[in-house]
Design a protein around this motif. Sequence first.
Motif, PDB file in Angstrom:
ATOM      1  N   PHE A   1       0.822  -1.213   0.000  1.00  0.00           N
ATOM      2  CA  PHE A   1       0.000   0.000   0.000  1.00  0.00           C
ATOM      3  C   PHE A   1       0.856   1.264   0.000  1.00  0.00           C
ATOM      4  O   PHE A   1       0.438   2.302  -0.543  1.00  0.00           O
ATOM      5  N   GLY A   2       2.050   1.188   0.596  1.00  0.00           N
ATOM      6  CA  GLY A   2       2.977   2.314   0.520  1.00  0.00           C
ATOM      7  C   GLY A   2       3.431   2.549  -0.913  1.00  0.00           C
ATOM      8  O   GLY A   2       3.478   3.692  -1.390  1.00  0.00           O
ATOM      9  N   TYR A   3       3.749   1.467  -1.593  1.00  0.00           N
ATOM     10  CA  TYR A   3       4.174   1.553  -2.999  1.00  0.00           C
ATOM     11  C   TYR A   3       3.063   2.152  -3.861  1.00  0.00           C
ATOM     12  O   TYR A   3       3.300   3.060  -4.669  1.00  0.00           O
ATOM     13  N   ILE A   4       1.843   1.646  -3.710  1.00  0.00           N
ATOM     14  CA  ILE A   4       0.714   2.129  -4.512  1.00  0.00           C
ATOM     15  C   ILE A   4       0.458   3.617  -4.253  1.00  0.00           C
ATOM     16  O   ILE A   4       0.264   4.410  -5.190  1.00  0.00           O
ATOM     17  N   SER A   5       0.482   4.006  -2.984  1.00  0.00           N
ATOM     18  CA  SER A   5       0.175   5.397  -2.616  1.00  0.00           C
ATOM     19  C   SER A   5       1.213   6.367  -3.160  1.00  0.00           C
ATOM     20  O   SER A   5       0.874   7.412  -3.731  1.00  0.00           O
ATOM     21  N   LEU A   6       2.506   6.027  -2.989  1.00  0.00           N
ATOM     22  CA  LEU A   6       3.556   6.937  -3.454  1.00  0.00           C
ATOM     23  C   LEU A   6       3.612   6.987  -4.973  1.00  0.00           C
ATOM     24  O   LEU A   6       3.879   8.051  -5.554  1.00  0.00           O
ATOM     25  N   SER A   7       3.350   5.861  -5.620  1.00  0.00           N
ATOM     26  CA  SER A   7       3.313   5.849  -7.090  1.00  0.00           C
ATOM     27  C   SER A   7       2.208   6.774  -7.600  1.00  0.00           C
ATOM     28  O   SER A   7       2.386   7.497  -8.583  1.00  0.00           O
ATOM     29  N   TYR A   8       1.068   6.746  -6.918  1.00  0.00           N
ATOM     30  CA  TYR A   8      -0.067   7.591  -7.309  1.00  0.00           C
ATOM     31  C   TYR A   8       0.303   9.073  -7.232  1.00  0.00           C
ATOM     32  O   TYR A   8      -0.159   9.885  -8.041  1.00  0.00           O
ATOM     33  N   PHE A   9       1.148   9.443  -6.261  1.00  0.00           N
ATOM     34  CA  PHE A   9       1.543  10.837  -6.096  1.00  0.00           C
ATOM     35  C   PHE A   9       2.793  11.200  -6.913  1.00  0.00           C
ATOM     36  O   PHE A   9       3.378  12.262  -6.709  1.00  0.00           O
ATOM     37  N   GLY A  10       3.195  10.315  -7.821  1.00  0.00           N
ATOM     38  CA  GLY A  10       4.235  10.660  -8.789  1.00  0.00           C
ATOM     39  C   GLY A  10       5.658  10.323  -8.424  1.00  0.00           C
ATOM     40  O   GLY A  10       6.595  10.726  -9.120  1.00  0.00           O
ATOM     41  N   TYR A  11       5.877   9.581  -7.347  1.00  0.00           N
ATOM     42  CA  TYR A  11       7.236   9.183  -6.991  1.00  0.00           C
ATOM     43  C   TYR A  11       7.673   8.016  -7.873  1.00  0.00           C
ATOM     44  O   TYR A  11       6.835   7.253  -8.384  1.00  0.00           O
ATOM     45  N   THR A  12       8.985   7.868  -8.055  1.00  0.00           N
ATOM     46  CA  THR A  12       9.508   6.793  -8.912  1.00  0.00           C
ATOM     47  C   THR A  12       9.229   5.438  -8.268  1.00  0.00           C
ATOM     48  O   THR A  12       8.905   5.353  -7.072  1.00  0.00           O
ATOM     49  N   ALA A  13       9.384   4.374  -9.062  1.00  0.00           N
ATOM     50  CA  ALA A  13       9.116   3.021  -8.567  1.00  0.00           C
ATOM     51  C   ALA A  13      10.006   2.698  -7.367  1.00  0.00           C
ATOM     52  O   ALA A  13       9.523   2.172  -6.353  1.00  0.00           O
TER      53      ALA A  13
ATOM     54  N   ALA B   1       6.346  17.897   2.254  1.00  0.00           N
ATOM     55  CA  ALA B   1       6.737  16.907   3.258  1.00  0.00           C
ATOM     56  C   ALA B   1       5.535  16.522   4.115  1.00  0.00           C
ATOM     57  O   ALA B   1       5.393  15.356   4.508  1.00  0.00           O
ATOM     58  N   LEU B   2       4.663  17.484   4.397  1.00  0.00           N
ATOM     59  CA  LEU B   2       3.464  17.199   5.180  1.00  0.00           C
ATOM     60  C   LEU B   2       2.525  16.251   4.435  1.00  0.00           C
ATOM     61  O   LEU B   2       1.922  15.357   5.043  1.00  0.00           O
ATOM     62  N   ILE B   3       2.407  16.425   3.131  1.00  0.00           N
ATOM     63  CA  ILE B   3       1.574  15.520   2.326  1.00  0.00           C
ATOM     64  C   ILE B   3       2.149  14.105   2.367  1.00  0.00           C
ATOM     65  O   ILE B   3       1.427  13.124   2.593  1.00  0.00           O
ATOM     66  N   LEU B   4       3.474  13.994   2.163  1.00  0.00           N
ATOM     67  CA  LEU B   4       4.136  12.691   2.204  1.00  0.00           C
ATOM     68  C   LEU B   4       4.015  12.075   3.594  1.00  0.00           C
ATOM     69  O   LEU B   4       3.766  10.870   3.734  1.00  0.00           O
ATOM     70  N   ALA B   5       4.168  12.898   4.635  1.00  0.00           N
ATOM     71  CA  ALA B   5       4.048  12.410   6.008  1.00  0.00           C
ATOM     72  C   ALA B   5       2.636  11.902   6.284  1.00  0.00           C
ATOM     73  O   ALA B   5       2.455  10.893   6.981  1.00  0.00           O
ATOM     74  N   THR B   6       1.641  12.597   5.731  1.00  0.00           N
ATOM     75  CA  THR B   6       0.254  12.163   5.907  1.00  0.00           C
ATOM     76  C   THR B   6       0.032  10.787   5.292  1.00  0.00           C
ATOM     77  O   THR B   6      -0.643   9.926   5.870  1.00  0.00           O
ATOM     78  N   ILE B   7       0.640  10.567   4.117  1.00  0.00           N
ATOM     79  CA  ILE B   7       0.558   9.245   3.474  1.00  0.00           C
ATOM     80  C   ILE B   7       1.206   8.197   4.365  1.00  0.00           C
ATOM     81  O   ILE B   7       0.648   7.126   4.614  1.00  0.00           O
TER      82      ILE B   7
END
Length: 388
Positions: A109-121, A295-301
């Motif tokens: 779920f961490g992978y899916i969430s960060l991928s959705y927000f545009g982070y690399t694989a 950073a706050l958005i990423l921290a919220t995830i």
Amino acid sequence: MDISWVLFTVGVCLIFGKIGNEIMWRFGFPSVFGEILIGIIFGNLLFFGIVDSSHLTLHENDIFDFLSTVGIMFLLFISGLEIDIHRLKKTENISIVAAVLGAVFPLIFGYISLSYFGYTAKESIVGGVILTATSIGITARLLMDLKVLKTDVGAAAISASILDDFLGLILLILAVGSGSLLGLISEITVFFIITGYFGWKLIKKYLIFAEKFHIEKTVLSFTIALMFLFSFLSESWFEVAIEGAFMAGLILSKTSEGKTLAKEIKSIGNSFLIPLFFIYTGARLNLTAFLNHEALILATIFIIVGVFTKFVGWGLGAKIMGKWDLKKSIQLASASVPRAEIALINLMIAVSAGVILEENISKFIAATLIFVTFSIVITPPLLKKVFE
């Protein structure tokens, strides 16, 4: 480095750490929260330039870093001494399944969430790995404060946390592409053979040898030496000394000498070294991290995914394998919430390996610090509530 100011820092931290313990205890919180809070205050006196870092030597100081490492080693050593081996065997299946589910769910779920927000694989995988490892030190200390470490839930929580670390290391090697996965698995196997099998078989002879000396406290010195030697192996092979310290305590727990010496070992740890670890942990949080919007958005995830998926993973493992009632399953799940040193270590390894893009490094560091802080703050009242 002026050694006199290191001595000053240690003295001040011990005094204010115990004052913080007392304040938290009076308000009904686990005492450890006081040490962490003192660390946050002292650390930000430095971050904001109110106090000179050469006078309060909490940041980038090898001596204080070493003392805090020995502090968490003592904490895990004591945890191992206090664990009931029979209870640990009774809950081993729960621990294994809870640890696996508690690593797989945050990773996916961490992978899916960060991928959705545009982070690399690779960044997304690293984000998932950061969410996997429960802080053994904080979990153990809170369970001790609540006097539930020796229960089924306490035994399962500590052993699941240990397994978390190894799973996190394996996942991290896969994520950053550095090191040999086969080599790591071989080292883990050899480590458990040496510390587990041979340690279990030879511990009595080791202690009998120590008892032949007529010098005061020789047996105590030999037991602490065993903790350092086992920690040396785990630090050399996995860069986490605490696993070796826990194994040393676990092996000694089956001996009468270990039970007898537990009180003295606690005195050394709780009066000196363990408070320094929790103060040092708190001192690493720079409050300016809360001002970075991205950073706050990423921290919220991290907070939503990390807390929820870990909670579900451990709780489900307890429910499936232990057939525990809902209350005990929630108690174990709640013990999975705190994150600290291993999350930061995993992040730093990923940064060093160049897996995280340069422009995202500061966001990951700030988000991880916020996530760690939130998890540490929420756990004491949560555990206190579910164990009432």
